[in-house]
Design a protein around this motif. Structure first.
Motif, PDB file in Angstrom:
ATOM      1  N   TYR A 141       0.806  -1.209   0.000  1.00  0.00           N
ATOM      2  CA  TYR A 141       0.000   0.000   0.000  1.00  0.00           C
ATOM      3  C   TYR A 141       0.844   1.266   0.000  1.00  0.00           C
ATOM      4  N   ALA A 142       0.306   2.296  -0.618  1.00  0.00           N
ATOM      5  CA  ALA A 142       0.847   3.636  -0.402  1.00  0.00           C
ATOM      6  C   ALA A 142       0.392   4.051   0.993  1.00  0.00           C
ATOM      7  N   VAL A 143       1.086   4.993   1.613  1.00  0.00           N
ATOM      8  CA  VAL A 143       0.766   5.397   2.973  1.00  0.00           C
ATOM      9  C   VAL A 143       0.566   6.910   3.013  1.00  0.00           C
ATOM     10  N   MET A 144      -0.573   7.344   3.562  1.00  0.00           N
ATOM     11  CA  MET A 144      -0.849   8.760   3.753  1.00  0.00           C
ATOM     12  C   MET A 144      -0.481   9.132   5.184  1.00  0.00           C
ATOM     13  N   GLN A 145       0.322  10.156   5.324  1.00  0.00           N
ATOM     14  CA  GLN A 145       0.698  10.634   6.652  1.00  0.00           C
ATOM     15  C   GLN A 145      -0.290  11.708   7.093  1.00  0.00           C
ATOM     16  N   VAL A 146      -0.738  11.606   8.327  1.00  0.00           N
ATOM     17  CA  VAL A 146      -1.722  12.547   8.867  1.00  0.00           C
ATOM     18  C   VAL A 146      -1.197  13.071  10.201  1.00  0.00           C
ATOM     19  N   ILE A 147      -1.412  14.353  10.418  1.00  0.00           N
ATOM     20  CA  ILE A 147      -1.112  14.963  11.715  1.00  0.00           C
ATOM     21  C   ILE A 147      -2.368  15.723  12.136  1.00  0.00           C
ATOM     22  N   ALA A 148      -2.690  15.696  13.427  1.00  0.00           N
ATOM     23  CA  ALA A 148      -3.953  16.284  13.875  1.00  0.00           C
ATOM     24  C   ALA A 148      -3.818  16.893  15.259  1.00  0.00           C
ATOM     25  N   GLN A 149      -4.717  17.835  15.538  1.00  0.00           N
ATOM     26  CA  GLN A 149      -4.804  18.438  16.865  1.00  0.00           C
ATOM     27  C   GLN A 149      -6.263  18.545  17.269  1.00  0.00           C
ATOM     28  N   LEU A 150      -6.510  18.352  18.570  1.00  0.00           N
ATOM     29  CA  LEU A 150      -7.849  18.483  19.139  1.00  0.00           C
ATOM     30  C   LEU A 150      -7.875  19.733  20.014  1.00  0.00           C
ATOM     31  N   PHE A 151      -8.803  20.629  19.720  1.00  0.00           N
ATOM     32  CA  PHE A 151      -8.942  21.887  20.458  1.00  0.00           C
ATOM     33  C   PHE A 151     -10.265  21.895  21.202  1.00  0.00           C
ATOM     34  N   GLU A 152     -10.238  22.452  22.414  1.00  0.00           N
ATOM     35  CA  GLU A 152     -11.435  22.562  23.248  1.00  0.00           C
ATOM     36  C   GLU A 152     -11.890  24.019  23.255  1.00  0.00           C
ATOM     37  N   PHE A 153     -13.201  24.219  23.142  1.00  0.00           N
ATOM     38  CA  PHE A 153     -13.782  25.563  23.169  1.00  0.00           C
ATOM     39  C   PHE A 153     -14.805  25.652  24.284  1.00  0.00           C
ATOM     40  N   PRO A 154     -15.021  26.861  24.848  1.00  0.00           N
ATOM     41  CA  PRO A 154     -14.437  28.142  24.425  1.00  0.00           C
ATOM     42  C   PRO A 154     -12.965  28.233  24.826  1.00  0.00           C
ATOM     43  N   GLY A 155     -12.269  29.078  24.155  1.00  0.00           N
ATOM     44  CA  GLY A 155     -10.859  29.306  24.442  1.00  0.00           C
ATOM     45  C   GLY A 155      -9.941  28.797  23.360  1.00  0.00           C
ATOM     46  N   GLY A 156     -10.204  27.623  22.839  1.00  0.00           N
ATOM     47  CA  GLY A 156      -9.391  27.078  21.764  1.00  0.00           C
ATOM     48  C   GLY A 156      -8.068  26.488  22.208  1.00  0.00           C
ATOM     49  N   ARG A 157      -8.024  25.959  23.449  1.00  0.00           N
ATOM     50  CA  ARG A 157      -6.758  25.371  23.882  1.00  0.00           C
ATOM     51  C   ARG A 157      -6.630  23.954  23.333  1.00  0.00           C
ATOM     52  N   GLU A 158      -5.393  23.583  23.004  1.00  0.00           N
ATOM     53  CA  GLU A 158      -5.135  22.235  22.524  1.00  0.00           C
ATOM     54  C   GLU A 158      -5.223  21.274  23.710  1.00  0.00           C
ATOM     55  N   VAL A 159      -5.993  20.193  23.541  1.00  0.00           N
ATOM     56  CA  VAL A 159      -6.091  19.185  24.595  1.00  0.00           C
ATOM     57  C   VAL A 159      -5.504  17.844  24.161  1.00  0.00           C
ATOM     58  N   GLY A 160      -5.180  17.736  22.874  1.00  0.00           N
ATOM     59  CA  GLY A 160      -4.581  16.503  22.390  1.00  0.00           C
ATOM     60  C   GLY A 160      -4.077  16.656  20.975  1.00  0.00           C
ATOM     61  N   HIS A 161      -3.203  15.742  20.571  1.00  0.00           N
ATOM     62  CA  HIS A 161      -2.721  15.743  19.199  1.00  0.00           C
ATOM     63  C   HIS A 161      -2.268  14.341  18.811  1.00  0.00           C
ATOM     64  N   GLY A 162      -2.082  14.158  17.526  1.00  0.00           N
ATOM     65  CA  GLY A 162      -1.670  12.848  17.054  1.00  0.00           C
ATOM     66  C   GLY A 162      -0.984  12.907  15.713  1.00  0.00           C
ATOM     67  N   LYS A 163      -0.308  11.836  15.420  1.00  0.00           N
ATOM     68  CA  LYS A 163       0.370  11.666  14.137  1.00  0.00           C
ATOM     69  C   LYS A 163       0.235  10.197  13.783  1.00  0.00           C
ATOM     70  N   TYR A 164      -0.223   9.910  12.583  1.00  0.00           N
ATOM     71  CA  TYR A 164      -0.433   8.530  12.196  1.00  0.00           C
ATOM     72  C   TYR A 164      -0.369   8.370  10.685  1.00  0.00           C
ATOM     73  N   MET A 165      -0.362   7.116  10.246  1.00  0.00           N
ATOM     74  CA  MET A 165      -0.331   6.799   8.826  1.00  0.00           C
ATOM     75  C   MET A 165      -1.549   5.954   8.476  1.00  0.00           C
ATOM     76  N   ILE A 166      -2.103   6.236   7.321  1.00  0.00           N
ATOM     77  CA  ILE A 166      -3.254   5.498   6.825  1.00  0.00           C
ATOM     78  C   ILE A 166      -2.860   4.855   5.499  1.00  0.00           C
ATOM     79  N   ARG A 167      -3.102   3.566   5.369  1.00  0.00           N
ATOM     80  CA  ARG A 167      -2.799   2.893   4.110  1.00  0.00           C
ATOM     81  C   ARG A 167      -3.812   3.293   3.039  1.00  0.00           C
ATOM     82  N   ILE A 168      -3.321   3.405   1.803  1.00  0.00           N
ATOM     83  CA  ILE A 168      -4.164   3.733   0.655  1.00  0.00           C
ATOM     84  C   ILE A 168      -4.135   2.555  -0.301  1.00  0.00           C
ATOM     85  N   ASN A 169      -5.303   2.046  -0.639  1.00  0.00           N
ATOM     86  CA  ASN A 169      -5.415   0.962  -1.606  1.00  0.00           C
ATOM     87  C   ASN A 169      -5.415   1.583  -2.998  1.00  0.00           C
TER      88      ASN A 169
END
Length: 195
Positions: A141-169
């Motif tokens: 498989y080809a691999v798609m790289q993804v990076i993400a952040q989770l923000f909480e509102f109100p305020g917009g503070r980051e409460v989590g983040h991640g980095k992962y790979m997803i296979r592409i058929n």
């Protein structure tokens, strides 16, 4: 024959990486959810980011207690969606160089104004790498790289983040959904909102 053994070993290791590595981490160890409404937003305008946002939205709505805003509703709420949001990385060629301080928080907060959710999960899929080749016994498989952040509102503070790979058929031109199911399930569990 040696090539098949090496490639088979590569996919065993890759499989272990997909199932054994964390794809989401809380940045606030004391985090407890204060709301349930969440929107997933593509932070880039490329097709990979949009597809990843769509699949993650669907999988998170199935595996969590979050009330996940459908992507059609996100697209209607945000003018000219998708919009570019400066992401948490320096470069993204063969691997993403993570730098969470680079995220354009003002842009994230501006986009959130159109949605009014408790949480905003922004993801970027800046690169796809291909490992080429397949045989009767395996698909490479080809691999798609993804990076993400989770923000909480109100305020917009980051409460989590991640980095992962997803296979592409490549044959079907689609993501391997099981990979995104795992990512959604892990995020739901770590934020104390599993189904």
């Amino acid at each position: 024959m040696r090539r098949l053994i090496v490639q088979g070993g590569f996919w065993i290791v890759t499989g272990l990486l997909f199932t054994g590595c964390a794809t989401f981490e809380l940045t606030d160890s004391a985090f407890q959810p204060k709301g349930k409404k969440l929107a997933v937003v593509a932070g880039m305008t490329n097709a990979g980011s949009l597809k990843a946002a769509d699949v993650f939205t669907h999988e998170l709505s199935k595996s969590s207690q979050y009330h996940v805003v459908p992507q059609k509703q996100v697209a209607k709420a945000i003018p000219n969606y998708p919009q570019m949001i400066k992401g948490p990385y320096d470069s993204a060629y063969f691997e993403i160089d993570v730098n969470y301080a680079r995220t354009d928080l003002a842009r994230v907060k501006d986009i959130h104004k159109h949605l009014g959710t408790d949480y905003l999960y922004v993801l970027w899929a800046p690169s796809t790498t291909s490992n080429g080749g397949k045989s009767w016994f395996f698909t490479n498989y080809a691999v798609m790289q993804v990076i993400a952040q989770l923000f909480e509102f109100p305020g917009g503070r980051e409460v989590g983040h991640g980095k992962y790979m997803i296979r592409i058929n490549d044959d079907k031109k689609e993501m391997v959904v099981e990979d995104m199911q795992q990512v959604a399930k892990e995020m739901a569990e770590k934020t104390h909102m599993p189904q």
